[in-house]
Motif scaffolding. Structure first.
Motif, short mmCIF file in Angstrom:
data_model
loop_
_atom_site.label_atom_id
_atom_site.label_comp_id
_atom_site.label_asym_id
_atom_site.label_seq_id
_atom_site.Cartn_x
_atom_site.Cartn_y
_atom_site.Cartn_z
N ARG A 52 0.84 -1.21 0.00
CA ARG A 52 0.00 0.00 0.00
C ARG A 52 0.86 1.25 0.00
N CYS A 54 3.93 1.57 -1.18
CA CYS A 54 4.52 1.73 -2.51
C CYS A 54 3.50 2.24 -3.51
N THR A 55 2.27 1.77 -3.40
CA THR A 55 1.21 2.25 -4.29
C THR A 55 0.96 3.73 -4.09
N GLY A 58 3.86 5.69 -5.40
CA GLY A 58 3.86 5.67 -6.85
C GLY A 58 2.84 6.61 -7.45
N VAL A 59 1.62 6.61 -6.89
CA VAL A 59 0.58 7.49 -7.41
C VAL A 59 0.97 8.95 -7.22
N GLY A 98 7.37 6.46 -10.24
CA GLY A 98 6.01 6.14 -9.81
C GLY A 98 5.47 4.90 -10.49
N VAL A 99 5.72 4.81 -11.80
CA VAL A 99 5.26 3.61 -12.53
C VAL A 99 5.95 2.37 -12.00
N LEU A 102 4.49 1.31 -8.70
CA LEU A 102 3.18 0.66 -8.87
C LEU A 102 3.34 -0.77 -9.33
N LEU A 103 4.28 -1.01 -10.26
CA LEU A 103 4.53 -2.38 -10.71
C LEU A 103 5.12 -3.23 -9.59
N ALA A 105 4.58 -2.90 -6.38
CA ALA A 105 3.65 -3.11 -5.25
C ALA A 105 2.97 -4.47 -5.32
N HIS A 106 2.61 -4.92 -6.51
CA HIS A 106 1.92 -6.20 -6.62
C HIS A 106 2.83 -7.34 -6.17
#
Length: 623
Positions: A52, A54-55, A58-59, A98-99, A102-103, A105-106
């Motif tokens: 969360r 990292c998300t 990233g955003v 940021g991208v 987001l990658l 985080a999963h």
């Protein structure tokens, strides 16, 4: 807590004392809150919290890199200290970082070791850059604050890589390319007051495409905005290229396959315990992997699809050794951070799975089982089937029911070719209730029923007009694998061959025949009765609507013609939020969702491919 020793003998399935549902060692509400205050989140919750974080980072990084007003708003101070907002290339670096986060985080949420290593390497680099270029102690603190739980709880990130293929590179290129195009349009449109002229949407798309390739596009801006947009688009294009190249050329980690030794051990277990489950023989599909109990007396076969470890049917072998095989299965799922799930297990299997793992079970549908001794075409209830069979027989069709071992190689080749040609879809279908091959020398006990029309014009496969294939179910049963027919043949070929198989069953020593699986049969049956409530009627109406694509109702109607006994089958899952993911994985495994090339683009192999299908009219064992 009782202790279970795998393989120990008793009069029933050994039991394990289960923790209360939802407990799993979790403290109560008040103590849980106090523990979070004093000690932070529980270790097993750290991956989700880090993901969360990292998300969110990233955003915010993407927003800081795209929207100029965001960088000069009240959030400016926070955006300045986020990892990636560095030096004169702040916008491009913020956007690309940021991208990447987001990658990442999963993978962190799934406890992947490689994602942990990437995060551990990224955060110190971001902290050093903050201090070197911006002299920001706050930025260093934020990066290290996220790094501390990663290092402290490194044992929580132990999941091994998933089975993978080159398709991941293509999927990444398509998804990242589409995402970069959309995000690029936002980037070029985020500076309306500095844009020269009023370019059209086509001009903006052209500028984005040129920018992703590192070239100058048709748009222009005042001041340094042109450089900001160019660097941002170039960073997006570079990310797309680098991630695609990495996925394409990284070392292959192939999906597991059933080895010859595994197959031999499974066949030995089926020889002793194959009569317990009608789906047991389908464990011999060679695109499955297997885990055995410590004693070797039980096994669970599975396939990994989109991060879901998908087992099918009940465990194979001695029921008293099932817990050991299930434990090995769950250990394997934990080691790779796969989502465990079971498709089509029986009621007994569902009880053992839920007791041993704490998972939940949901009724998926019913399997149609016909007792040969009770089957007859006499009576009003069988009138439609009886008339259809008589009509087809008068049209000149005849049937033959034999074991595979009694067929010659030439006839087997003709049957394989016909089954391939009559499949009707571009992809092979079937996983949980399909064997995926016909005529293998090791499958001599399989049963095959064929329909022939000698007085008609011979087709490409001679007088062959329809094929049914059954796999063994213990020593006295068979289970339907696939149904295929020539589209030019008269309707009713499947009914004709099922009746022929049931009538020939006594001389072959068969006492029970498992037919198709009817998904959500109970809802369809109860929803059409007098007195059904509004919720049940709406649910039935939805199933009827979906039957236009998945033939849910038609499978039920087809099975019901033969007056079978209905045996419920279940899906076993972890939480309700896992169900959509499990459903998608099941559709992929069964062949309803596929990344395979269209048939016209595939080179036809010399040897026919194994056959598996799932629709009643096209040849489906299960939907």
């Amino acid at each position: 807590m009782s202790v279970r020793i795998d393989g120990e003998k008793s009069g029933e399935v050994p039991e394990r004392t289960a923790r209360p549902r939802g407990a799993l060692g979790r403290p109560g509400g008040a103590s849980r809150g106090a523990r979070r205050v004093l000690h932070g989140p529980r270790p097993e919750a750290v991956p989700a919290w880090v993901a969360r974080a990292c998300t969110l980072v990233g955003v915010l990084d993407i927003a800081a890199g795209v929207f100029p007003r965001f960088r000069h708003s009240r959030m400016h101070t926070l955006a300045e200290v986020l990892p990636g907002a560095l030096g004169p290339f702040a916008a491009a670096l913020s956007l690309s970082t940021g991208v990447l986060l987001l990658l990442l985080a999963h993978g962190l949420r799934r406890r992947k070791r490689r994602a942990w290593r990437a995060a551990v390497g990224l955060l110190p680099a971001g902290a050093l850059a903050q201090f070197t270029y911006r002299h920001s102690l706050v930025g260093v603190i934020i990066s290290l604050a996220l790094l501390v739980p990663l290092l402290r709880h490194r044992d929580e990130f132990t999941a091994l890589p998933d089975p993978r293929s080159r398709w991941r590179a293509l999927a990444n290129f398509v998804l990242m390319g589409a995402g970069s195009l959309v995000l690029g349009l936002v980037v070029v449109s985020a500076h309306p007051h500095r844009m020269i002229g009023d370019p059209s949407l086509a001009d903006r798309i052209e500028h984005v495409l040129y920018g992703l390739l590192g070239l100058e596009g048709p748009l222009d801006y005042t001041g340094t905005t042109s450089w900001t947009v160019a660097f941002s688009l170039g960073a997006l294009g570079l990310l797309t290229a680098v991630t695609t190249i990495y996925l394409a050329f990284r070392p292959e980690h192939p999906a597991a396959r059933l080895t010859e030794d595994d197959e031999a051990r499974l066949r030995a277990l089926l020889d002793k315990h194959g009569g317990r489950d009608s789906l047991g023989h389908f464990a011999l599909r060679r695109d499955k992997a297997v885990v055995f109990s410590p004693s070797g007396k039980a096994a669970v076969t599975y396939r990994v699809v989109s991060g879901v470890m998908l087992a099918s049917g009940d465990p194979i072998g001695d029921v008293e050794a099932w817990p050991g095989a299930i434990e090995r299965f769950m250990d394997e799922a934990t080691a790779h951070s796969w989502t465990p799930a079971v498709m089509g297990c029986s009621e007994t299997g569902g009880e053992v799975w839920t007791r041993e793992t704490g998972l939940d079970a949901l009724e998926l549908g019913d399997e149609a089982v016909v007792e040969v001794a009770d089957f007859s075409l006499a009576g009003r209830a069988m009138r439609n089937v009886r008339q259809m069979v008589k009509r087809i027989e008068r049209a000149g069709y005849e049937t033959r029911v034999r074991r595979i071992r009694d067929l010659g190689e030439g006839e087997l080749d003709r049957i394989r070719g016909a089954a391939e040609d009559w499949r009707g879809t571009d992809t092979e279908r079937g996983f949980s209730m399909a064997l995926g091959r016909i005529g293998d020398p090791a499958d001599g006990d399989c049963l095959i029923a064929t329909a022939h029309k000698a007085d008609g014009e011979p087709g490409p496969y001679g007088d062959l007009k329809a094929v049914l294939h059954f796999v063994p179910w213990g020593v006295d049963g068979v289970s339907l694998d696939l149904m295929r027919r020539d589209r030019s043949a008269d309707p009713g070929m499947n009914e004709l061959l099922i009746v022929a198989a049931l009538q020939a069953a006594p001389r072959l020593g068969i006492t029970r025949v498992s037919l198709n699986f009817a998904m959500f049969r109970a809802a369809l049956a109860r929803g059409e009765k007098i007195g059904a409530g509004p919720v049940l009627r709406v649910w039935r109406g939805l199933l009827v609507f979906l039957s236009r694509w998945f033939q849910i109702e038609s499978l039920y109607r087809f099975n019901a013609k033969f007056r079978p006994c209905w045996e419920p089958r279940f899906v076993v899952y972890g939480t309700s939020r896992d169900l959509p993911r499990i459903g998608l994985a099941a559709l992929q495994a069964e062949g309803f969702v596929s990344l395979a090339l269209p048939r016209v683009l595939r080179r036809r192999a010399k040897a026919p491919r194994p056959c598996a299908h799932t629709r009643a009219e096209h040849g489906v064992r299960a939907a």
